[in-house]
Design a protein around this motif. Structure first.
Motif, PDB file in Angstrom:
ATOM      1  N   MET A   1     -16.063 -19.661 -23.680  1.00  0.00           N
ATOM      2  CA  MET A   1     -16.913 -18.718 -22.944  1.00  0.00           C
ATOM      3  C   MET A   1     -18.379 -19.030 -23.230  1.00  0.00           C
ATOM      4  O   MET A   1     -18.770 -19.212 -24.384  1.00  0.00           O
ATOM      5  CB  MET A   1     -16.596 -17.290 -23.383  1.00  0.00           C
ATOM      6  CG  MET A   1     -17.388 -16.222 -22.630  1.00  0.00           C
ATOM      7  SD  MET A   1     -16.997 -14.576 -23.263  1.00  0.00           S
ATOM      8  CE  MET A   1     -15.275 -14.444 -22.834  1.00  0.00           C
ATOM      9  N   PHE A 144     -16.675 -13.778 -11.297  1.00  0.00           N
ATOM     10  CA  PHE A 144     -15.819 -13.778 -12.473  1.00  0.00           C
ATOM     11  C   PHE A 144     -14.626 -12.845 -12.292  1.00  0.00           C
ATOM     12  O   PHE A 144     -14.734 -11.810 -11.622  1.00  0.00           O
ATOM     13  CB  PHE A 144     -16.615 -13.350 -13.710  1.00  0.00           C
ATOM     14  CG  PHE A 144     -17.409 -14.456 -14.335  1.00  0.00           C
ATOM     15  CD1 PHE A 144     -17.262 -14.777 -15.670  1.00  0.00           C
ATOM     16  CD2 PHE A 144     -18.310 -15.200 -13.580  1.00  0.00           C
ATOM     17  CE1 PHE A 144     -18.003 -15.794 -16.247  1.00  0.00           C
ATOM     18  CE2 PHE A 144     -19.044 -16.223 -14.143  1.00  0.00           C
ATOM     19  CZ  PHE A 144     -18.882 -16.525 -15.480  1.00  0.00           C
ATOM     20  N   GLN A 147     -10.994  -8.965 -15.551  1.00  0.00           N
ATOM     21  CA  GLN A 147     -10.798  -8.785 -16.983  1.00  0.00           C
ATOM     22  C   GLN A 147     -11.874  -9.505 -17.790  1.00  0.00           C
ATOM     23  O   GLN A 147     -12.270  -9.053 -18.863  1.00  0.00           O
ATOM     24  CB  GLN A 147      -9.417  -9.279 -17.405  1.00  0.00           C
ATOM     25  CG  GLN A 147      -9.176 -10.779 -17.248  1.00  0.00           C
ATOM     26  CD  GLN A 147      -7.741 -11.143 -17.592  1.00  0.00           C
ATOM     27  OE1 GLN A 147      -6.819 -10.411 -17.261  1.00  0.00           O
ATOM     28  NE2 GLN A 147      -7.561 -12.273 -18.261  1.00  0.00           N
ATOM     29  N   GLN A 148     -12.397 -10.613 -17.264  1.00  0.00           N
ATOM     30  CA  GLN A 148     -13.439 -11.336 -17.970  1.00  0.00           C
ATOM     31  C   GLN A 148     -14.770 -10.590 -17.909  1.00  0.00           C
ATOM     32  O   GLN A 148     -15.518 -10.553 -18.889  1.00  0.00           O
ATOM     33  CB  GLN A 148     -13.595 -12.739 -17.389  1.00  0.00           C
ATOM     34  CG  GLN A 148     -14.347 -13.693 -18.302  1.00  0.00           C
ATOM     35  CD  GLN A 148     -14.236 -15.134 -17.843  1.00  0.00           C
ATOM     36  OE1 GLN A 148     -14.571 -15.442 -16.708  1.00  0.00           O
ATOM     37  NE2 GLN A 148     -13.761 -16.001 -18.717  1.00  0.00           N
ATOM     38  N   LYS A 149     -15.058  -9.973 -16.770  1.00  0.00           N
ATOM     39  CA  LYS A 149     -16.296  -9.204 -16.660  1.00  0.00           C
ATOM     40  C   LYS A 149     -16.300  -8.043 -17.643  1.00  0.00           C
ATOM     41  O   LYS A 149     -17.308  -7.767 -18.290  1.00  0.00           O
ATOM     42  CB  LYS A 149     -16.471  -8.696 -15.226  1.00  0.00           C
ATOM     43  CG  LYS A 149     -16.792  -9.782 -14.222  1.00  0.00           C
ATOM     44  CD  LYS A 149     -17.210  -9.219 -12.883  1.00  0.00           C
ATOM     45  CE  LYS A 149     -16.070  -8.616 -12.124  1.00  0.00           C
ATOM     46  NZ  LYS A 149     -16.455  -8.256 -10.730  1.00  0.00           N
ATOM     47  N   ALA A 151     -14.542  -7.848 -20.417  1.00  0.00           N
ATOM     48  CA  ALA A 151     -14.622  -8.405 -21.766  1.00  0.00           C
ATOM     49  C   ALA A 151     -16.054  -8.792 -22.119  1.00  0.00           C
ATOM     50  O   ALA A 151     -16.512  -8.568 -23.245  1.00  0.00           O
ATOM     51  CB  ALA A 151     -13.703  -9.621 -21.885  1.00  0.00           C
ATOM     52  N   PHE A 152     -16.783  -9.381 -21.161  1.00  0.00           N
ATOM     53  CA  PHE A 152     -18.185  -9.709 -21.385  1.00  0.00           C
ATOM     54  C   PHE A 152     -18.973  -8.477 -21.814  1.00  0.00           C
ATOM     55  O   PHE A 152     -19.777  -8.520 -22.739  1.00  0.00           O
ATOM     56  CB  PHE A 152     -18.812 -10.268 -20.107  1.00  0.00           C
ATOM     57  CG  PHE A 152     -18.514 -11.713 -19.830  1.00  0.00           C
ATOM     58  CD1 PHE A 152     -18.090 -12.558 -20.833  1.00  0.00           C
ATOM     59  CD2 PHE A 152     -18.673 -12.224 -18.557  1.00  0.00           C
ATOM     60  CE1 PHE A 152     -17.813 -13.894 -20.582  1.00  0.00           C
ATOM     61  CE2 PHE A 152     -18.405 -13.560 -18.284  1.00  0.00           C
ATOM     62  CZ  PHE A 152     -17.974 -14.395 -19.304  1.00  0.00           C
ATOM     63  N   GLN A 217     -11.898 -12.564 -26.712  1.00  0.00           N
ATOM     64  CA  GLN A 217     -12.395 -13.744 -25.989  1.00  0.00           C
ATOM     65  C   GLN A 217     -11.237 -14.570 -25.446  1.00  0.00           C
ATOM     66  O   GLN A 217     -11.226 -14.971 -24.275  1.00  0.00           O
ATOM     67  CB  GLN A 217     -13.256 -14.599 -26.918  1.00  0.00           C
ATOM     68  CG  GLN A 217     -13.825 -15.849 -26.279  1.00  0.00           C
ATOM     69  CD  GLN A 217     -14.506 -16.745 -27.305  1.00  0.00           C
ATOM     70  OE1 GLN A 217     -13.939 -17.031 -28.355  1.00  0.00           O
ATOM     71  NE2 GLN A 217     -15.711 -17.184 -26.997  1.00  0.00           N
ATOM     72  N   SER A 220      -9.297 -12.827 -22.532  1.00  0.00           N
ATOM     73  CA  SER A 220      -9.982 -12.715 -21.240  1.00  0.00           C
ATOM     74  C   SER A 220     -10.034 -14.012 -20.461  1.00  0.00           C
ATOM     75  O   SER A 220     -10.357 -14.018 -19.282  1.00  0.00           O
ATOM     76  CB  SER A 220     -11.416 -12.211 -21.461  1.00  0.00           C
ATOM     77  OG  SER A 220     -12.188 -13.168 -22.174  1.00  0.00           O
ATOM     78  N   GLN A 221      -9.706 -15.142 -21.110  1.00  0.00           N
ATOM     79  CA  GLN A 221      -9.834 -16.433 -20.427  1.00  0.00           C
ATOM     80  C   GLN A 221      -8.606 -16.734 -19.583  1.00  0.00           C
ATOM     81  O   GLN A 221      -7.540 -16.198 -19.793  1.00  0.00           O
ATOM     82  CB  GLN A 221     -10.070 -17.535 -21.450  1.00  0.00           C
ATOM     83  CG  GLN A 221     -11.413 -17.406 -22.149  1.00  0.00           C
ATOM     84  CD  GLN A 221     -11.618 -18.461 -23.222  1.00  0.00           C
ATOM     85  OE1 GLN A 221     -10.666 -19.049 -23.728  1.00  0.00           O
ATOM     86  NE2 GLN A 221     -12.864 -18.693 -23.579  1.00  0.00           N
TER      87      GLN A 221
END
Length: 221
Positions: A1, A144, A147-149, A151-152, A217, A220-221
């Motif tokens: 990330m 994005f 789930q990644q947004k 997590a960010f 991290q 979320s990838q």
């Protein structure tokens, strides 16, 4: 990330290089938690520098719904856009935790910065970030995965918890979290429920989200 992507638009890039200027020449004020110390739709001729604590800027609709626009912590500067453009502020700013804030008249700030190349560079960097962050926002929110947004957002600001865990310092509703990352309340609820069932996050006694950075991290990838 990409660590740079953790600096989402609702987060300010800390302008720590300007901190000595505010602490030496600004007006120090302290606020308890849940205090609105900067109001919308009022003449604004001041910059505000956050020295300690967490706070956020928000707008409020006629029916009372709160729409969060920016989160702030040490090194965040508020009022920079409205002062420079002589525009009317449209957001309030409220403390989440006890905060120490320095305020300074924009004209005084401009006089102090002029002639000092290091302060000029720091000021340009501060304003440049506000422009760049808008573009980062648009890119992340529109490209994005959901789930990644989320997590960010959780990883972008934290307090230290026990056993190396981190705590997201804000207690927001699922709707408010969704506003910050461009997701619906239902989507946020679904993702957080999945994170919890997978053991990626848990909740503290006071309702804040707790997690291990590397585990979140990887999830979320």
């Amino acid at each position: 990330m990409n660590e740079y992507m953790l600096k989402m638009p609702w987060m300010d890039s800390p302008a720590l290089a300007l901190e000595p200027l505010f602490t030496a020449h600004g007006c120090k004020q302290t606020y308890k938690e849940n205090v609105i110390f900067k109001h919308a739709y009022e003449p604004n001729s001041k910059l505000f520098y956050i020295l300690e604590g967490f706070c956020y800027s928000f707008t409020a609709s006629e029916d009372g719904e709160v729409n969060i626009t920016r989160l702030h912590t040490r090194g965040s500067i508020l009022g920079e856009a409205t002062c420079a453009t002589e525009a009317m502020a449209i957001a309030h700013t409220k403390s989440v935790t006890p905060c120490t804030v320095y305020s300074m008249e924009y004209e005084l700030f401009a006089r102090l910065v002029t002639g000092d190349i290091d302060l000029v560079k720091a000021t340009i960097a501060m304003y440049s970030w506000r422009v760049a962050s808008y573009n980062i926002s648009h890119y992340v929110k529109n490209t994005f995965p959901a789930q990644q947004k989320l997590a960010f957002l959780l990883m972008s600001r934290h307090e230290d918890g026990e056993n190396g865990r981190r705590i997201f310092p804000f207690r927001f509703t699922h709707r408010q979290l969704g506003e910050l990352v461009g997701l619906s309340r239902e989507t946020v609820s679904r993702i957080l429920s999945k994170m919890q069932s997978d053991g990626v996050i848990e909740y503290t006694d006071d309702g804040r989200i707790c997690y291990t950075y590397h585990r979140l991290q990887k999830w979320s990838q």
